[in-house]
Design an enzyme around this catalytic site. Structure first.
Site, PDB file in Angstrom:
ATOM      1  N   SER A   7      58.273  -0.476  17.603  1.00  0.00           N
ATOM      2  CA  SER A   7      58.107  -1.804  18.184  1.00  0.00           C
ATOM      3  C   SER A   7      59.474  -2.485  18.185  1.00  0.00           C
ATOM      4  O   SER A   7      60.083  -2.661  17.129  1.00  0.00           O
ATOM      5  CB  SER A   7      57.108  -2.624  17.359  1.00  0.00           C
ATOM      6  OG  SER A   7      56.947  -3.908  17.902  1.00  0.00           O
TER       7      SER A   7
ATOM      8  N   LYS B  86      57.398   0.316  22.253  1.00  0.00           N
ATOM      9  CA  LYS B  86      56.715  -0.955  22.512  1.00  0.00           C
ATOM     10  C   LYS B  86      57.752  -2.062  22.608  1.00  0.00           C
ATOM     11  O   LYS B  86      58.603  -2.205  21.731  1.00  0.00           O
ATOM     12  CB  LYS B  86      55.703  -1.273  21.399  1.00  0.00           C
ATOM     13  CG  LYS B  86      54.998  -2.607  21.612  1.00  0.00           C
ATOM     14  CD  LYS B  86      53.755  -2.756  20.750  1.00  0.00           C
ATOM     15  CE  LYS B  86      54.065  -3.226  19.353  1.00  0.00           C
ATOM     16  NZ  LYS B  86      52.827  -3.570  18.601  1.00  0.00           N
TER      17      LYS B  86
ATOM     18  N   LYS C 288      58.319  -6.112  22.897  1.00  0.00           N
ATOM     19  CA  LYS C 288      57.767  -7.455  22.768  1.00  0.00           C
ATOM     20  C   LYS C 288      58.249  -8.304  23.956  1.00  0.00           C
ATOM     21  O   LYS C 288      59.433  -8.255  24.321  1.00  0.00           O
ATOM     22  CB  LYS C 288      58.213  -8.101  21.455  1.00  0.00           C
ATOM     23  CG  LYS C 288      57.696  -7.409  20.203  1.00  0.00           C
ATOM     24  CD  LYS C 288      56.220  -7.672  19.985  1.00  0.00           C
ATOM     25  CE  LYS C 288      55.753  -7.117  18.648  1.00  0.00           C
ATOM     26  NZ  LYS C 288      54.328  -7.440  18.368  1.00  0.00           N
TER      27      LYS C 288
ATOM     28  N   ASP D  83      53.978  -5.850  24.629  1.00  0.00           N
ATOM     29  CA  ASP D  83      53.126  -6.614  23.721  1.00  0.00           C
ATOM     30  C   ASP D  83      53.489  -8.082  23.833  1.00  0.00           C
ATOM     31  O   ASP D  83      54.623  -8.482  23.554  1.00  0.00           O
ATOM     32  CB  ASP D  83      53.317  -6.132  22.281  1.00  0.00           C
ATOM     33  CG  ASP D  83      52.418  -6.847  21.287  1.00  0.00           C
ATOM     34  OD1 ASP D  83      51.537  -7.609  21.719  1.00  0.00           O
ATOM     35  OD2 ASP D  83      52.598  -6.639  20.073  1.00  0.00           O
TER      36      ASP D  83
ATOM     37  N   GLU E 120      49.548  -5.253  25.718  1.00  0.00           N
ATOM     38  CA  GLU E 120      48.828  -5.652  24.513  1.00  0.00           C
ATOM     39  C   GLU E 120      48.712  -7.174  24.410  1.00  0.00           C
ATOM     40  O   GLU E 120      49.700  -7.892  24.544  1.00  0.00           O
ATOM     41  CB  GLU E 120      49.556  -5.100  23.277  1.00  0.00           C
ATOM     42  CG  GLU E 120      48.814  -5.342  21.976  1.00  0.00           C
ATOM     43  CD  GLU E 120      49.527  -4.727  20.786  1.00  0.00           C
ATOM     44  OE1 GLU E 120      49.018  -4.895  19.655  1.00  0.00           O
ATOM     45  OE2 GLU E 120      50.586  -4.093  20.975  1.00  0.00           O
TER      46      GLU E 120
ATOM     47  N   ASP F  60      44.444  -6.728  20.327  1.00  0.00           N
ATOM     48  CA  ASP F  60      44.907  -6.690  18.937  1.00  0.00           C
ATOM     49  C   ASP F  60      44.300  -7.875  18.198  1.00  0.00           C
ATOM     50  O   ASP F  60      43.242  -7.766  17.559  1.00  0.00           O
ATOM     51  CB  ASP F  60      46.443  -6.725  18.928  1.00  0.00           C
ATOM     52  CG  ASP F  60      47.044  -6.824  17.526  1.00  0.00           C
ATOM     53  OD1 ASP F  60      46.307  -6.748  16.531  1.00  0.00           O
ATOM     54  OD2 ASP F  60      48.275  -6.982  17.429  1.00  0.00           O
TER      55      ASP F  60
ATOM     56  N   LYS G  50      44.360  -2.747  13.062  1.00  0.00           N
ATOM     57  CA  LYS G  50      45.145  -3.008  11.858  1.00  0.00           C
ATOM     58  C   LYS G  50      44.154  -3.298  10.737  1.00  0.00           C
ATOM     59  O   LYS G  50      43.423  -4.291  10.805  1.00  0.00           O
ATOM     60  CB  LYS G  50      46.071  -4.201  12.065  1.00  0.00           C
ATOM     61  CG  LYS G  50      47.123  -3.995  13.148  1.00  0.00           C
ATOM     62  CD  LYS G  50      47.902  -5.271  13.400  1.00  0.00           C
ATOM     63  CE  LYS G  50      48.961  -5.070  14.482  1.00  0.00           C
ATOM     64  NZ  LYS G  50      49.605  -6.344  14.872  1.00  0.00           N
TER      65      LYS G  50
ATOM     66  N   GLY H 173      51.359  -2.284  13.193  1.00  0.00           N
ATOM     67  CA  GLY H 173      52.008  -2.628  11.940  1.00  0.00           C
ATOM     68  C   GLY H 173      52.237  -4.118  11.804  1.00  0.00           C
ATOM     69  O   GLY H 173      52.195  -4.868  12.783  1.00  0.00           O
TER      70      GLY H 173
END
Length: 376
Positions: free
Chosen positions: A139, A165, A167, A193, A218, A243, A267, A295
């Site tokens: 990430s 991934k 952000k 994400d 996401e 998520d 998670k 995570g």
């Protein structure tokens, strides 16, 4: 044999990240981490981690609210009380404590680890895991420029990560994703994400991401808005992954009923522990929806729990289980978590409990507050 907690010690430790990590809701440079050491009435001990953050940004919970919930309501309710199996704690705590899933998860997951330690089996196998290694993704936080992101994405792929991934947030999205795709090539696993950074009115803008053949987008919208996620999914070719919206198995059922997403990030700390995490995993498996394990900038203790969970059969997408060195100069477990050149993290399936040892001296050096609660 039942689990009967005799003593729980809370420790807040502070660890500096190797580099700042920025998402749409804020930037983290240092982590306040809440660790628990649990002792059963028979003397067995185990460690767990509460994944709550410093600020109520990702969720309403924080390290401080979790400390309060654990010391005032959750641990006192459980001390000296026998339960036939750790999975019984999920229903017991959900009925008694409204909210506070991360705090509840810290004890529930610790109880699973206690049972694994006592029975001499790995946490992975106790949970139903079947893998000896799991694929790993990375990430990458929001970067200052598309070029800076491209450099980080290229380096991550060369290191062996199987999924990248990115952000994103408004103003740092399309150009950044374009740069990453150009850097990685058309076949690399790439996803975005948003951490709830967008509104339903952004649907046309988000649809532009379809051109980049992402594995998933996401959590683009608010965590409590499944209906509008469903409408957005109808608009997008890119699969939506939920998520923050999936707080328990009932929310996953609602997602399926509404068509609000096609992938779930599980998670265990977010959903209240392993019992709910397994229920969501099983539900998605029955409906042929892939899942993966995200995570929360955990220490090696929390990462051990994620690795164990991600060894279950329906975790078919690379998870955010990066090695210790990705985040920390030195972790609090030995051996530290590592990744091979093919982007695989070994599951310690043949070692009892977490499969790693907590470096108590290291924890002591990092501890800024502690409290022990014991049955009378």
């Amino acid at each position: 044999m039942s689990i009967r907690l005799a003593r729980v010690t809370l420790r807040e430790i502070r660890m500096a990240l190797r580099e700042p990590f920025e998402i749409s809701s804020g930037r983290t440079t240092d982590r306040r981490i809440l660790l628990l050491e649990l002792e059963d009435a028979d003397g067995t001990t185990a460690w767990s981690e509460c994944v709550a953050g410093e600020q109520p940004s990702y969720s309403a919970e924080t390290v401080d609210t979790a400390w309060l919930a654990l010391t005032e309501w959750i641990v006192p309710r459980l001390l000296g009380r026998g339960v036939a199996h750790p999975r019984a704690l999920d229903g017991l705590l959900r009925r008694a404590i409204r909210g506070h899933p991360m705090a509840r998860a810290a004890v529930e997951m610790g109880a699973w680890t206690l049972l694994a330690e006592r029975d001499g089996v790995s946490l992975s196998r106790l949970l139903g895991g079947t893998r000896d290694a799991i694929a790993t993704g990375i990430s990458i936080g929001i970067q200052a420029s598309p070029d800076a992101l491209a450099d980080k994405a290229r380096a991550a792929l060369a290191t062996g990560y199987q999924r990248i991934k990115i952000k994103i947030r408004p103003g740092a999205d399309i150009e950044h994703i374009h740069a990453a795709r150009e850097a990685l090539g058309p076949r690399a696993g790439l996803m975005a994400d948003a951490n709830s950074a967008y509104a339903p009115s952004d649907a046309d803008h988000l649809a532009d991401l379809d051109a980049y053949r992402l594995l998933m987008l996401e959590q683009p919208l608010a965590q409590d808005d499944l209906l509008r996620h469903a409408r957005l999914q109808d608009r997008l070719a890119t699969p939506i992954c939920l998520d923050e919206s999936i707080r328990h198995v009932e929310a996953a059922e609602d997602m399926l009923a509404l068509g609000a997403g096609r992938i779930v990030n599980i998670k265990p700390g977010r959903v209240g522990g392993f019992t709910q995490a397994r229920a969501i995993h099983d539900l998605c498996r029955r409906h042929a929806l892939p899942v993966w394990c995200g995570g929360m900038l955990e220490s090696g203790v929390g990462r051990a729990c994620n690795v164990a969970l991600a060894s279950l059969p329906n975790f078919t997408l690379p998870g955010d289980v990066s090695p210790s060195a990705r985040y920390w100069e030195r972790d609090v477990v030995t051996p530290e978590w590592t990744m091979d050149a093919n982007g695989m993290v070994a599951v310690p399936a043949h070692r009892p409990g977490l499969g790693v040892a907590v470096d108590v001296d290291r924890v002591d050096d990092l501890t800024v507050r502690t409290r022990t609660l014991a049955m009378s």
